[in-house]
Design a protein around this motif. Structure first.
Motif, mmCIF file in Angstrom:
data_model
loop_
_atom_site.group_PDB
_atom_site.id
_atom_site.type_symbol
_atom_site.label_atom_id
_atom_site.label_comp_id
_atom_site.label_asym_id
_atom_site.label_seq_id
_atom_site.Cartn_x
_atom_site.Cartn_y
_atom_site.Cartn_z
ATOM 1 N N ASP A 140 0.805 -1.225 0.000
ATOM 2 C CA ASP A 140 0.000 0.000 0.000
ATOM 3 C C ASP A 140 0.842 1.282 0.000
ATOM 4 O OD1 ASP A 140 -2.682 1.003 -0.024
ATOM 5 O OD2 ASP A 140 -2.424 1.664 2.052
ATOM 6 N N LEU A 141 2.161 1.159 -0.110
ATOM 7 C CA LEU A 141 2.997 2.359 -0.153
ATOM 8 C C LEU A 141 2.739 3.120 -1.451
ATOM 9 C CD1 LEU A 141 6.420 1.049 1.224
ATOM 10 C CD2 LEU A 141 4.840 2.609 2.369
ATOM 11 N N LYS A 142 2.619 4.430 -1.332
ATOM 12 C CA LYS A 142 2.195 5.230 -2.483
ATOM 13 C C LYS A 142 3.365 5.944 -3.155
ATOM 14 C CE LYS A 142 -2.449 5.697 -0.584
ATOM 15 N NZ LYS A 142 -2.201 4.662 0.450
ATOM 16 N N VAL A 143 4.484 5.246 -3.225
ATOM 17 C CA VAL A 143 5.653 5.707 -3.976
ATOM 18 C C VAL A 143 6.167 4.541 -4.808
ATOM 19 C CG1 VAL A 143 6.368 7.545 -2.395
ATOM 20 C CG2 VAL A 143 7.167 5.197 -1.999
ATOM 21 N N GLU A 200 19.007 2.011 -16.204
ATOM 22 C CA GLU A 200 17.699 1.339 -16.204
ATOM 23 C C GLU A 200 16.855 1.790 -15.023
ATOM 24 O OE1 GLU A 200 16.670 -1.705 -18.082
ATOM 25 O OE2 GLU A 200 18.534 -2.657 -18.676
ATOM 26 N N LEU A 201 17.468 1.945 -13.865
ATOM 27 C CA LEU A 201 16.736 2.385 -12.677
ATOM 28 C C LEU A 201 16.200 3.807 -12.851
ATOM 29 C CD1 LEU A 201 19.054 0.991 -9.848
ATOM 30 C CD2 LEU A 201 16.687 0.292 -10.284
ATOM 31 N N ILE A 202 17.029 4.698 -13.355
ATOM 32 C CA ILE A 202 16.606 6.090 -13.561
ATOM 33 C C ILE A 202 15.402 6.141 -14.501
ATOM 34 C CG2 ILE A 202 17.275 8.306 -14.578
ATOM 35 C CD1 ILE A 202 20.146 7.723 -13.533
ATOM 36 N N ALA A 203 15.487 5.388 -15.608
ATOM 37 C CA ALA A 203 14.392 5.383 -16.589
ATOM 38 C C ALA A 203 13.117 4.786 -15.998
ATOM 39 C CB ALA A 203 14.825 4.608 -17.831
ATOM 40 N N SER A 204 13.250 3.687 -15.262
ATOM 41 C CA SER A 204 12.064 3.018 -14.708
ATOM 42 C C SER A 204 11.421 3.832 -13.602
ATOM 43 C CB SER A 204 12.438 1.627 -14.189
ATOM 44 O OG SER A 204 12.725 0.776 -15.269
ATOM 45 N N PHE A 205 12.224 4.457 -12.748
ATOM 46 C CA PHE A 205 11.643 5.306 -11.702
ATOM 47 C C PHE A 205 10.920 6.506 -12.328
ATOM 48 C CE2 PHE A 205 14.577 3.604 -8.231
ATOM 49 C CZ PHE A 205 13.542 3.018 -7.533
ATOM 50 N N ALA A 206 11.494 7.063 -13.395
ATOM 51 C CA ALA A 206 10.840 8.185 -14.066
ATOM 52 C C ALA A 206 9.487 7.762 -14.625
ATOM 53 C CB ALA A 206 11.741 8.715 -15.176
ATOM 54 N N GLU A 207 9.442 6.558 -15.207
ATOM 55 C CA GLU A 207 8.179 6.037 -15.752
ATOM 56 C C GLU A 207 7.155 5.830 -14.632
ATOM 57 O OE1 GLU A 207 6.302 1.930 -17.488
ATOM 58 O OE2 GLU A 207 8.476 2.071 -17.219
ATOM 59 N N LEU A 208 7.585 5.227 -13.538
ATOM 60 C CA LEU A 208 6.664 4.945 -12.430
ATOM 61 C C LEU A 208 6.176 6.215 -11.756
ATOM 62 C CD1 LEU A 208 8.516 1.865 -10.889
ATOM 63 C CD2 LEU A 208 6.267 1.836 -11.992
ATOM 64 N N GLN A 209 7.031 7.230 -11.698
ATOM 65 C CA GLN A 209 6.635 8.484 -11.060
ATOM 66 C C GLN A 209 5.612 9.263 -11.878
ATOM 67 O OE1 GLN A 209 10.656 10.116 -10.102
ATOM 68 N NE2 GLN A 209 9.909 10.228 -8.006
ATOM 69 N N SER A 210 5.450 8.886 -13.137
ATOM 70 C CA SER A 210 4.445 9.555 -13.969
ATOM 71 C C SER A 210 3.025 9.082 -13.629
ATOM 72 C CB SER A 210 4.725 9.295 -15.449
ATOM 73 O OG SER A 210 4.502 7.932 -15.784
ATOM 74 N N ARG A 211 2.924 7.999 -12.878
ATOM 75 C CA ARG A 211 1.618 7.471 -12.486
ATOM 76 C C ARG A 211 1.119 8.172 -11.222
ATOM 77 N NH1 ARG A 211 4.199 3.716 -15.297
ATOM 78 N NH2 ARG A 211 3.179 1.853 -16.136
ATOM 79 N N SER A 212 -0.199 8.186 -11.062
ATOM 80 C CA SER A 212 -0.770 8.711 -9.825
ATOM 81 C C SER A 212 -0.522 7.719 -8.698
ATOM 82 C CB SER A 212 -2.275 8.935 -9.975
ATOM 83 O OG SER A 212 -2.949 7.685 -10.084
ATOM 84 N N ARG A 213 -0.638 8.179 -7.464
ATOM 85 C CA ARG A 213 -0.444 7.292 -6.317
ATOM 86 C C ARG A 213 -1.458 6.141 -6.331
ATOM 87 N NH1 ARG A 213 1.227 10.156 -0.768
ATOM 88 N NH2 ARG A 213 3.280 10.911 -1.410
ATOM 89 N N GLU A 214 -2.683 6.470 -6.691
ATOM 90 C CA GLU A 214 -3.733 5.458 -6.727
ATOM 91 C C GLU A 214 -3.441 4.393 -7.786
ATOM 92 O OE1 GLU A 214 -4.175 8.730 -6.770
ATOM 93 O OE2 GLU A 214 -4.889 8.953 -4.704
#
Length: 255
Positions: free
Chosen positions: A134-137, A228-242
């Motif tokens: 349930d972590l929202k990050v 790879e980590l930088i790119a994937s975190f950037a992609e995931l951060q584009s999503r809303s928390r929900e």
């Protein structure tokens, strides 16, 4: 030596980079944090903060030693409950300050000693599973050596689960599997084939999302992983928390 035996040997090799090595190589200005604020600091779990390509990130990892003395200090990479509680404390702190989380996994399993059980080993692992879901990050879990049992899963409830090419990930060790199934630990390699514990087997089954190649120099592997980590975190951060939480839930429900 069979191929599976070579992979297991490499996954357990004491010369492999540890979680602390990866934290220091991947992150700029890495600062380690200690303690679970309840009992003590567990040397088998490391964690802290740093900058990944300029982005603040929290890293939590299970730490094996590189010598006998270091392994005694790190309990051979087998966390106590306070280690998992330290990990959860740092992950909840990351959520509070909107920092992505990277977990680094290398353990044969959680420590099964009497003291650990008395202090709630099962509860600590179960709570991590529940809270991480349930972590929202964004969370990326990387298996860097052994990923054994619930002790590994307690840090692997993530949006993306990756493995190094020569890592292994399983419900228990091949020796333990053989001992339970055939009452003969010497049949461990036979058990390993049945268990499908290697990175490419698990990728094919959809248990993990990516295999990180270990071809090339250590520097090349780390630099490639960093990109790879930088790119994937950037992609995931584009999503809303929900959306993050919903997709993480669906990822694990499909099993």
């Amino acid at each position: 030596m069979t191929e599976i035996a070579k992979i297991i040997r490499q996954a357990r090799d004491q010369a492999r980079l540890t979680s602390l090595d990866y934290a220091r190589l991947l992150l700029d200005d890495f600062m380690e944090l200690h303690g679970d604020r309840q009992f003590r600091d567990d040397g088998a779990v490391i964690g802290g903060l740093g900058l990944l390509g300029g982005m603040p990130v929290t890293v939590v990892g299970i730490q094996k030693g590189k010598s006998l003395q270091d392994n005694l200090k790190r309990n051979f990479g087998q966390p106590h409950p306070e280690g998992y509680r330290k990990a959860l404390r740092l992950m909840q702190q990351a959520e509070k300050f909107c920092r992505p989380i990277l977990t680094l996994i290398n353990t044969a399993g959680a420590y099964p000693g009497i003291g650990a059980e008395e202090r709630g080993q099962g509860e600590a692992i179960a709570r991590n599973l529940m809270e991480m879901s349930d972590l929202k990050v964004p969370i990326i879990a990387l298996i860097i050596g052994e990923g054994g049992s619930g002790g590994a899963l307690a840090l692997a409830v993530a949006d993306r689960v990756w493995m190094l090419e020569n890592a292994i990930y399983a419900v228990l060790s091949p020796e333990g599997f053989a001992s339970i199934l055939w009452k003969d630990a010497s049949r461990a390699m036979e058990a390993a084939k049945l268990m499908k514990i290697t990175s490419y087997e698990l990728l094919e089954m959809g248990v993990i999302d990516k295999v990180i190649s270990e071809k090339g120099s250590q520097t090349e592997v780390v630099e490639g992983l960093k990109e790879e980590l930088i790119a994937s975190f950037a992609e995931l951060q584009s999503r809303s928390r929900e959306q993050l939480v919903a997709e993480r839930y669906e990822r694990f429900r499909k099993y």
